[in-house]
Design an enzyme around this catalytic site. Structure first.
Site, short mmCIF file in Angstrom:
data_model
loop_
_atom_site.label_atom_id
_atom_site.label_comp_id
_atom_site.label_asym_id
_atom_site.label_seq_id
_atom_site.Cartn_x
_atom_site.Cartn_y
_atom_site.Cartn_z
N GLU A 15 -50.03 -10.04 -16.89
CA GLU A 15 -51.10 -10.42 -17.82
C GLU A 15 -52.35 -9.58 -17.56
OE1 GLU A 15 -50.93 -14.35 -19.01
OE2 GLU A 15 -52.96 -14.42 -19.82
N ASP A 33 -52.42 -20.56 -13.64
CA ASP A 33 -51.45 -20.95 -14.67
C ASP A 33 -50.03 -20.58 -14.26
OD1 ASP A 33 -53.79 -21.51 -15.88
OD2 ASP A 33 -53.66 -19.94 -17.40
C1 GLA Z 1 -57.17 -19.64 -17.91
C2 GLA Z 1 -56.75 -18.61 -16.86
C3 GLA Z 1 -56.70 -19.26 -15.49
C4 GLA Z 1 -58.00 -19.98 -15.16
C5 GLA Z 1 -58.43 -20.89 -16.32
C6 GLA Z 1 -59.79 -21.48 -16.12
O1 GLA Z 1 -56.22 -20.64 -18.04
O2 GLA Z 1 -55.49 -18.07 -17.18
O3 GLA Z 1 -56.41 -18.27 -14.52
O4 GLA Z 1 -59.01 -19.07 -14.86
O5 GLA Z 1 -58.42 -20.21 -17.55
O6 GLA Z 1 -59.79 -22.35 -15.03
#
Ligand code: GLA
Length: 396
Positions: free
Chosen positions: A168, A180
């Site tokens: 990503e 995530d």
């Molecule tokens: C998105 C990003 C995560 C994190 C959140 C905020 O989901 O992919 O890595 O930074 O935002 O907490």
């Protein structure tokens, strides 16, 4: 849970053959309970995998192509294994190509195959549909690479999360943190993951809800990380860190500053906006620690309060909420029996997460729905969430 027989039928309709050599992998989305915009600051997060997942049906083929299809799209992109980079501009398929690209560069054997995706994680809703897509792809490619090299199929799911995040970052241009992908790879039924993003040490904490439910509220206001101000926030935090390091040169991330240390030295951060961002991150890390403590001692009410505090900080200091998320949280907290509510994920639209007493669940959903719809003109959706397992192959 998807209907696997139906999915196999669909697979055969697209690619032919029979079902004997079709394999199934799956990986979930996530809901972050607390600890937002802390992961790329080396901080703490507390996500749980959700029931909705990205399911992948796959069959090994000959040649040098990966063919992609999805149950909800007509696109049929093809990844050329000897030139994966050309897939950067794909609209749908670039996450999968990104994963293949990163894994090829890391020495994995990329096995040609036909793939059908079935995505249940709502897209662009802040529940990590992209991480689910990446992690399931990485898991399948790693499994096939082991098989191609006659290696024992021992897969390090932390590695799978890291490869997916890298895809990503470098292929799709989003400087997202690890949360995530980690949650999607490592989720465990009934638990949230207390993760230290500095060294990836983690602990499963039971989400013992004792008469309460986790309710996800989808504002239906779409968000997109790349288009949003996500990368800008990363830069603001980096600037704040640079200035704070005057008193602690060994610090590598904002998390390295305790609340007291920050309070004593915050004026070193010259820019008001960068100071606000740092304040959010440092206090949010502290809220995660307090949340784990509260949950461990069975104090759900305290956890709820910390969640609401997190939302206020994301609204006022980090400025990533917006009218839709604020309205939903506001209306949620008006319902007696809702003991905490906040946005979850990157923000700028997407979902909220609330803790709601079992016996007011129906009232909660109908009232928040009505009020939110009348204030925004959008009909929201609600999901009762149960913490689920992370990425795995499904042996049918
Ligand atoms: C998105 C990003 C995560 C994190 C959140 C905020 O989901 O992919 O890595 O930074 O935002 O907490």
């Amino acid at each position: 849970m998807p209907d696997y027989n139906e999915l196999k039928r669909k697979f055969i309709e697209i690619y032919g053959g029979d079902e004997s050599d079709i394999r199934v992998f799956t990986s979930p989305g996530r809901v972050n309970m607390i600890g937002e915009h802390t992961d790329y600051n080396g901080g703490f997060v507390f996500p749980a995998a959700i029931m909705q997942s990205s399911t992948l049906l796959v069959r090994k083929t000959k040649g040098d192509k990966i063919r992609l299809a999805a149950t909800d799209l007509n696109d049929r992109p093809v990844i050329d294994i000897s030139n994966i980079e050309e897939c950067r501009s794909l609209k749908w398929g670039n996450y999968q190509a990104g994963v293949a690209y990163v894994m090829q560069n890391a020495g994995y054997t990329i096995v040609p195959c036909d793939i059908l995706y079935h995505d249940e994680v709502p897209l662009g809703a802040g529940l990590s549909s992209s991480a689910a897509i990446e992690v399931v792809m990485a898991l399948m490619l790693a499994t096939f690479s082991n098989e191609a090299n006659d290696k024992k199929n021992e897969i390090d799911m932390t590695e799978i999360a890291k490869l997916s995040q890298k895809a990503e970052n470098i292929f799709c241009g989003v400087s997202c943190g690890i949360m995530d992908q980690f949650a999607s790879a490592m989720g465990r039924e009934g638990h949230a993951i207390f993760l230290d993003c500095k060294d990836l040490s983690y602990k499963y904490v039971p989400l013992d809800m004792k008469g309460y439910k986790i309710v996800i509220g989808n504002t239906k206001k779409k968000r997109s990380l790349a288009e949003s101000k996500y990368n800008e926030r990363c830069e603001e935090c980096a600037k704040a860190l640079e200035q704070l390091r005057q008193i602690k040169p060994e610090a590598t991330c904002l998390r390295d500053f305790a609340v007291e240390e920050f309070e004593e030295n915050k004026l070193l951060i010259k820019d008001d906006v960068c100071r606000m961002r740092a304040e959010h991150v440092i206090y949010e890390c502290d809220r995660v620690l307090k949340s784990v403590e509260a949950l461990t001692s069975g104090d759900l009410e305290e956890f709820g309060k910390l969640m609401t505090g997190s939302h206020i900080s994301l609204r006022d200091l980090y400025e990533v909420t917006g009218m839709h998320l604020d309205t939903m949280v506001e209306e949620s907290l008006k319902i007696e029996g809702c003991i905490g509510s906040r946005m979850t994920g990157a923000g700028f639209g997407g979902c909220t997460v609330s803790i709601v007493k079992d016996d007011v669940l129906d009232t909660f959903i109908s009232q928040v729905k009505e009020k939110y719809t009348s204030r925004t003109g959008i009909t929201p959706e609600f999901y009762i969430s149960e913490p689920s397992d992370g990425g795995r192959e499904i042996k049918l």
